[in-house]
Every structure is written in C-alpha cells, then in structure tokens.
Design an enzyme around this catalytic site. Structure first.
Site, PDB file in Angstrom:
ATOM      1  N   ARG A  24      83.695  38.939  41.191  1.00 57.34           N
ATOM      2  CA  ARG A  24      83.383  39.465  39.849  1.00 57.34           C
ATOM      3  C   ARG A  24      81.918  39.187  39.453  1.00 57.34           C
ATOM      4  O   ARG A  24      81.611  39.004  38.276  1.00 57.34           O
ATOM      5  CB  ARG A  24      84.334  38.871  38.795  1.00 57.34           C
ATOM      6  CG  ARG A  24      85.811  39.073  39.113  1.00 57.34           C
ATOM      7  CD  ARG A  24      86.238  40.509  39.009  1.00 57.34           C
ATOM      8  NE  ARG A  24      86.316  40.976  37.660  1.00 57.34           N
ATOM      9  CZ  ARG A  24      87.414  40.905  36.896  1.00 57.34           C
ATOM     10  NH1 ARG A  24      88.519  40.400  37.377  1.00 57.34           N
ATOM     11  NH2 ARG A  24      87.393  41.358  35.677  1.00 57.34           N
ATOM     12  N   ARG A  28      80.359  40.412  32.791  1.00 57.97           N
ATOM     13  CA  ARG A  28      79.912  40.124  31.424  1.00 57.97           C
ATOM     14  C   ARG A  28      79.087  38.856  31.252  1.00 57.97           C
ATOM     15  O   ARG A  28      78.508  38.647  30.199  1.00 57.97           O
ATOM     16  CB  ARG A  28      81.133  40.069  30.485  1.00 57.97           C
ATOM     17  CG  ARG A  28      81.691  41.439  30.195  1.00 57.97           C
ATOM     18  CD  ARG A  28      83.091  41.354  29.660  1.00 57.97           C
ATOM     19  NE  ARG A  28      83.960  40.788  30.695  1.00 57.97           N
ATOM     20  CZ  ARG A  28      85.249  40.544  30.537  1.00 57.97           C
ATOM     21  NH1 ARG A  28      85.823  40.754  29.380  1.00 57.97           N
ATOM     22  NH2 ARG A  28      85.957  40.055  31.524  1.00 57.97           N
ATOM     23  N   ASP A  73      87.443  48.946  39.987  1.00 58.92           N
ATOM     24  CA  ASP A  73      88.543  48.070  39.601  1.00 58.92           C
ATOM     25  C   ASP A  73      89.740  48.355  40.497  1.00 58.92           C
ATOM     26  O   ASP A  73      89.871  49.458  41.027  1.00 58.92           O
ATOM     27  CB  ASP A  73      88.936  48.271  38.131  1.00 58.92           C
ATOM     28  CG  ASP A  73      89.754  47.087  37.621  1.00 58.92           C
ATOM     29  OD1 ASP A  73      89.153  46.081  37.207  1.00 58.92           O
ATOM     30  OD2 ASP A  73      91.001  47.142  37.701  1.00 58.92           O
ATOM     31  N   TYR A 149     101.407  45.439  38.172  1.00 63.66           N
ATOM     32  CA  TYR A 149     100.779  46.092  37.012  1.00 63.66           C
ATOM     33  C   TYR A 149     101.534  47.347  36.606  1.00 63.66           C
ATOM     34  O   TYR A 149     101.748  47.602  35.413  1.00 63.66           O
ATOM     35  CB  TYR A 149      99.313  46.439  37.311  1.00 63.66           C
ATOM     36  CG  TYR A 149      98.359  45.308  37.019  1.00 63.66           C
ATOM     37  CD1 TYR A 149      98.195  44.829  35.718  1.00 63.66           C
ATOM     38  CD2 TYR A 149      97.616  44.721  38.031  1.00 63.66           C
ATOM     39  CE1 TYR A 149      97.317  43.788  35.454  1.00 63.66           C
ATOM     40  CE2 TYR A 149      96.743  43.674  37.776  1.00 63.66           C
ATOM     41  CZ  TYR A 149      96.600  43.216  36.488  1.00 63.66           C
ATOM     42  OH  TYR A 149      95.738  42.184  36.221  1.00 63.66           O
TER      43      TYR A 149
HETATM   44  O1  CP3 Z   1      81.873  42.239  40.387  1.00 60.94           O
HETATM   45  C1  CP3 Z   1      82.928  42.551  40.942  1.00 60.94           C
HETATM   46  O2  CP3 Z   1      83.685  41.717  41.488  1.00 60.94           O
HETATM   47  C2  CP3 Z   1      83.253  44.019  41.113  1.00 60.94           C
HETATM   48  C3  CP3 Z   1      84.093  44.594  40.176  1.00 60.94           C
HETATM   49  C4  CP3 Z   1      85.530  44.183  39.945  1.00 60.94           C
HETATM   50  C5  CP3 Z   1      86.127  44.360  38.676  1.00 60.94           C
HETATM   51  N1  CP3 Z   1      87.451  44.104  38.801  1.00 60.94           N
HETATM   52  C6  CP3 Z   1      85.403  44.795  37.477  1.00 60.94           C
HETATM   53  C7  CP3 Z   1      85.973  44.494  36.149  1.00 60.94           C
HETATM   54  C8  CP3 Z   1      86.526  43.721  40.815  1.00 60.94           C
HETATM   55  C9  CP3 Z   1      86.424  43.310  42.277  1.00 60.94           C
HETATM   56  C10 CP3 Z   1      87.736  43.694  40.083  1.00 60.94           C
HETATM   57  C11 CP3 Z   1      89.032  43.330  40.676  1.00 60.94           C
HETATM   58  C12 CP3 Z   1      90.177  43.124  39.799  1.00 60.94           C
HETATM   59  N2  CP3 Z   1      90.516  43.822  38.675  1.00 60.94           N
HETATM   60  C13 CP3 Z   1      91.197  42.181  40.038  1.00 60.94           C
HETATM   61  C14 CP3 Z   1      91.266  41.274  41.228  1.00 60.94           C
HETATM   62  C15 CP3 Z   1      90.381  40.089  41.076  1.00 60.94           C
HETATM   63  C16 CP3 Z   1      90.921  39.047  40.155  1.00 60.94           C
HETATM   64  O3  CP3 Z   1      90.208  38.734  39.185  1.00 60.94           O
HETATM   65  O4  CP3 Z   1      91.994  38.495  40.435  1.00 60.94           O
HETATM   66  C17 CP3 Z   1      92.136  42.289  39.008  1.00 60.94           C
HETATM   67  C18 CP3 Z   1      93.389  41.454  38.834  1.00 60.94           C
HETATM   68  C19 CP3 Z   1      91.693  43.335  38.146  1.00 60.94           C
HETATM   69  C20 CP3 Z   1      92.352  43.859  36.943  1.00 60.94           C
HETATM   70  C21 CP3 Z   1      91.501  43.639  35.761  1.00 60.94           C
HETATM   71  N3  CP3 Z   1      90.429  44.409  35.418  1.00 60.94           N
HETATM   72  C22 CP3 Z   1      91.661  42.647  34.771  1.00 60.94           C
HETATM   73  C23 CP3 Z   1      92.739  41.574  34.775  1.00 60.94           C
HETATM   74  C24 CP3 Z   1      90.664  42.857  33.835  1.00 60.94           C
HETATM   75  C25 CP3 Z   1      90.512  42.147  32.520  1.00 60.94           C
HETATM   76  C26 CP3 Z   1      90.000  40.793  32.681  1.00 60.94           C
HETATM   77  C27 CP3 Z   1      88.542  40.838  32.458  1.00 60.94           C
HETATM   78  O5  CP3 Z   1      87.819  40.186  33.220  1.00 60.94           O
HETATM   79  O6  CP3 Z   1      88.152  41.513  31.495  1.00 60.94           O
HETATM   80  C28 CP3 Z   1      89.852  43.942  34.266  1.00 60.94           C
HETATM   81  C29 CP3 Z   1      88.651  44.496  33.613  1.00 60.94           C
HETATM   82  C30 CP3 Z   1      87.389  44.383  34.398  1.00 60.94           C
HETATM   83  N4  CP3 Z   1      87.270  44.672  35.738  1.00 60.94           N
HETATM   84  C31 CP3 Z   1      86.102  44.013  33.914  1.00 60.94           C
HETATM   85  C32 CP3 Z   1      85.213  44.086  34.987  1.00 60.94           C
HETATM   86  C33 CP3 Z   1      83.718  43.831  34.978  1.00 60.94           C
HETATM   87  C34 CP3 Z   1      85.752  43.694  32.468  1.00 60.94           C
HETATM   88  C35 CP3 Z   1      85.586  44.997  31.769  1.00 60.94           C
HETATM   89  C36 CP3 Z   1      84.592  44.947  30.635  1.00 60.94           C
HETATM   90  O7  CP3 Z   1      83.378  44.951  30.889  1.00 60.94           O
HETATM   91  O8  CP3 Z   1      85.060  44.955  29.503  1.00 60.94           O
END
Ligand code: CP3
Length: 343
Positions: A24, A28, A73, A149
């Site tokens: 990630r 943010r 994502d 999910y």
């Molecule tokens: O930088 C990176 O790693 C690349 C991008 C990436 C995102 N999500 C962007 C994202 C990757 C590899 C993911 C994978 C992902 N998404 C996972 C597996 C990794 C993990 O954390 O276990 C999961 C479970 C998700 C599902 C998901 N997407 C969740 C649970 C959330 C909300 C939690 C959060 O961090 O906000 C997201 C949203 C998300 N995916 C954001 C980002 C940058 C935040 C969105 C925003 O900017 O508002």
C-alpha cells in the site's frame, strides 16, 4: 529485467543489497497522493491510467523503492463479473451481496479483460517511466478473500455470512471460488502481458480459516490461480495475513515467494518456509507510528532475524497506515540500506 534486485531476490539469487517496497505504498500517508485524491474519487483514480500511473510512481520518486505496485484494488475485477463495487469511509462495499446459489455468475463474461483494460494501460504507462531495474508489481485478490467481500458485502469480523453460505451451499461456493480463481489468474496474466515483472495475490482474510478449512476453501483456489499465471514466467508472491497457523499448508503453494506478516519472527519463518520460497516482510506497520530510533531498531531486528539468508525482500507485515509520518519511511529506507548484518 534480470538485473532487478527484487526479481533476483524472488529467485533466491545472491544479491548485494536487500530490496525494499511497502504494501500500500501508493496511498494516503503521502501528501502528493492526497493532492490527487482531493480532486478525484478513488475509483476514478483507478480507472484513469494517467492518474493511476502518477500515484504509482509517487513513492518510487520519493523513496526509491525497488518495486512499483500498480495502483488499483483487489475489488476491480469483480465489476466485470457483474457486481457493483463502491468505496466508502470503511472500505469497499458490494451493492447486492451474493447470498444464494443463483447469484453465482455462470461464467467469466466475454470481454472480461477489456472491461478492466485501464489497469493494463496504467501498467504500460508506469513501465515507460520507470528505470529498467525497477519492476512493476501486478496484483489481485485471492479467491477466498474476494468471495468473502462478495458474500459479506464488505468487511467483516466473524465472516458469518461467508461461512453460512459455504456450509449451506458448498457446491455453489466451490463454483464461485473456481470462477474467481480463473478470473484473477487471467487478470494477473494480462498484467504481465502489459509489463508487470512479478505478481502478488493478496489473501488478506484467509487467516480466519482453520488449517483444515483453508485446505478446502482457500488453498485449492490459490493453486488454481497460480497455475493460470505459471506460464507467464514471472515470480508469483502470495501474501496471507494472520497465517502462522497455516504454514504447513502454505508450504505447498505453487509460488516463488510468500509474504509474512509481522507476528512471526523472520528467522522462524525462514526456518519453516525458507527452503522453497523467497520470503517478503515483515516490519509491523504500526512501528512506523513510533520514533525514528524505534523504526531503526525494529528494521535491524527484522534483518538480523533473516541473518543474511538468500531470498529476502524487505517489506511491512501489512499495508502502510495513513497516519504514518514520511520521516519514518525515510528512516526505514536508510536503515535497510545501512544494515550490515551477519551472514
Ligand atoms: O499501493 C498499493 O499497494 C497499490 C494499491 C492497492 C490498493 N488496495 C489501493 C487502495 C492495493 C495493493 C490494494 C489491495 C487491497 N485492497 C487489499 C489487500 C491488501 C490488504 O490491505 O490486505 C484489500 C483487502 C483491499 C480492499 C480495500 N480497498 C480496503 C479494505 C480498502 C479500505 C481501507 C483503506 O485503506 O482505505 C480499500 C480502499 C483503498 N485501496 C485505498 C487505496 C489507496 C484507499 C482509498 C482512498 O484513497 O480513499
């Protein structure tokens, strides 16, 4: 690409310095990410290759990480399978959760890849900008995590809906998991064709399963997805959160590398899994909320645990948290570069 430290570490070749990236890492905690995000919602960023490429490159420019994980994502491939996905304050949600056997799609629709072609286009754009020795990492969600999910409709504590569906509709559950395995396998292959130099499957929630259930509902479908991408000949990484009780099952996974969360000491993980796999991890992401001295000390502890064994990729044990201070990430980068360990 054979010069890349990251790829060589995945292949357990001897290397001159430990490669580093952060799960990630595009997100943010970075002010330049928040500036892009202030003007676009998250899904628009994912679907606009120029924006996705820009935020993918931000952490590389700032910190010089050894791999660039594509901004997307795990939920993205669910849309072409017929599920409406949105993102709110508490993460992803599914418009109409899957609760009945008849909700399981009958197949992967024609044009599946075309509907998520923005991911592949983003990879092409990032590839053009990166130095040759920094690979783009493609990724997807593992079938169990995606199924949870779809069935829960969002995150969950107990996974009660998922398990209820599995227990009452086992045949439909296996059809769903098989379909997801084929879909994510194809999504990974398409990412490699677009220029990804390695791929990672995220099984973030499979740790809720006992080993016996993991072998029924998760492992066979991880294997199936990994086999689809095997011919692409790039390193395959599997990250499973909360998986210490699953290591004897994970030892059978067809992958080149495993991601280890922060709960297991790296030395112990190498003793148990290091013969077959490169291992990635595993600084506790909350350590980056501590003091710089604590960050350096914990980095040294992780690297000492590895003890100079081949096939280590430095990373966090899970994704970087939004309140992480930039200075602590800089300390992490410096501490990894400065480490002169034993072995
Ligand atoms: O930088 C990176 O790693 C690349 C991008 C990436 C995102 N999500 C962007 C994202 C990757 C590899 C993911 C994978 C992902 N998404 C996972 C597996 C990794 C993990 O954390 O276990 C999961 C479970 C998700 C599902 C998901 N997407 C969740 C649970 C959330 C909300 C939690 C959060 O961090 O906000 C997201 C949203 C998300 N995916 C954001 C980002 C940058 C935040 C969105 C925003 O900017 O508002």
């Amino acid at each position: 690409m054979s010069e890349s430290l990251f790829i060589r570490a995945c292949r357990k070749e001897p290397i001159e310095r430990t490669p580093l990236w952060m799960m990630r890492q595009a997100g943010r905690y970075l002010p330049e990410y928040r500036a892009v995000r202030a003007k676009s919602d998250f899904l628009t960023m994912c679907r606009t290759p120029e924006l996705a490429a820009e935020v993918t490159l931000q952490p590389i420019r700032r910190f010089g990480f050894d791999a660039a994980v594509i901004f997307s994502d795990i939920m993205i491939p669910l849309e072409p399978l017929g599920f409406g996905v949105s993102f709110g304050e508490r993460g992803p949600s599914i418009a109409h959760p899957l609760r009945q056997a008849s909700d399981v799609p009958t197949g992967i629709p024609d044009g599946f890849e075309e509907q998520v072609a923005f991911v592949y286009r983003s990879i092409e754009l990032v590839r053009q900008e990166l130095p040759e020795d920094v690979p783009v990492l493609g990724f997807a969600g593992a079938p169990f995590t995606l199924a949870s999910y779809l069935i829960e409709g969002g995150g969950s504590k107990s996974y009660a809906e998922t398990k209820t569906f599995f227990y009452h509709q086992p045949e439909a559950a296996h059809r769903l998991l098989g379909l997801l395995a084929d879909a994510v396998g194809r999504h990974l292959v398409a990412q490699v064709n677009a220029g990804a130099g390695a791929v990672q499957l995220f099984d973030s929630w499979a740790g809720v399963l006992s080993e016996q259930e993991y072998r029924v509902w998760a492992l066979p479908y991880v294997q199936r997805a990994m086999r689809v991408v095997a011919d692409a000949q790039v390193p395959r990484i599997l990250f499973t959160l909360n998986a210490a009780h699953l290591y004897s099952a994970l030892a059978e996974v067809e992958a080149e590398a495993l991601g280890i969360d922060w709960r297991t000491p790296m030395g112990q993980a190498f003793d148990l899994l290091g013969d077959r796999f490169a291992l990635q991890g595993n600084l506790d992401p909350t350590v980056l909320l501590g003091t710089p001295d604590q960050v350096s000390a914990e980095v040294r502890r992780v690297l000492s645990g590895v003890g100079g064994r081949r096939g280590h990729i430095m990373n966090l044990g899970h994704g970087v948290l939004p309140p992480t201070p930039i200075a602590n990430v800089e300390t992490l980068v410096r501490a990894v570069a400065d480490f002169k360990g034993e072995g």
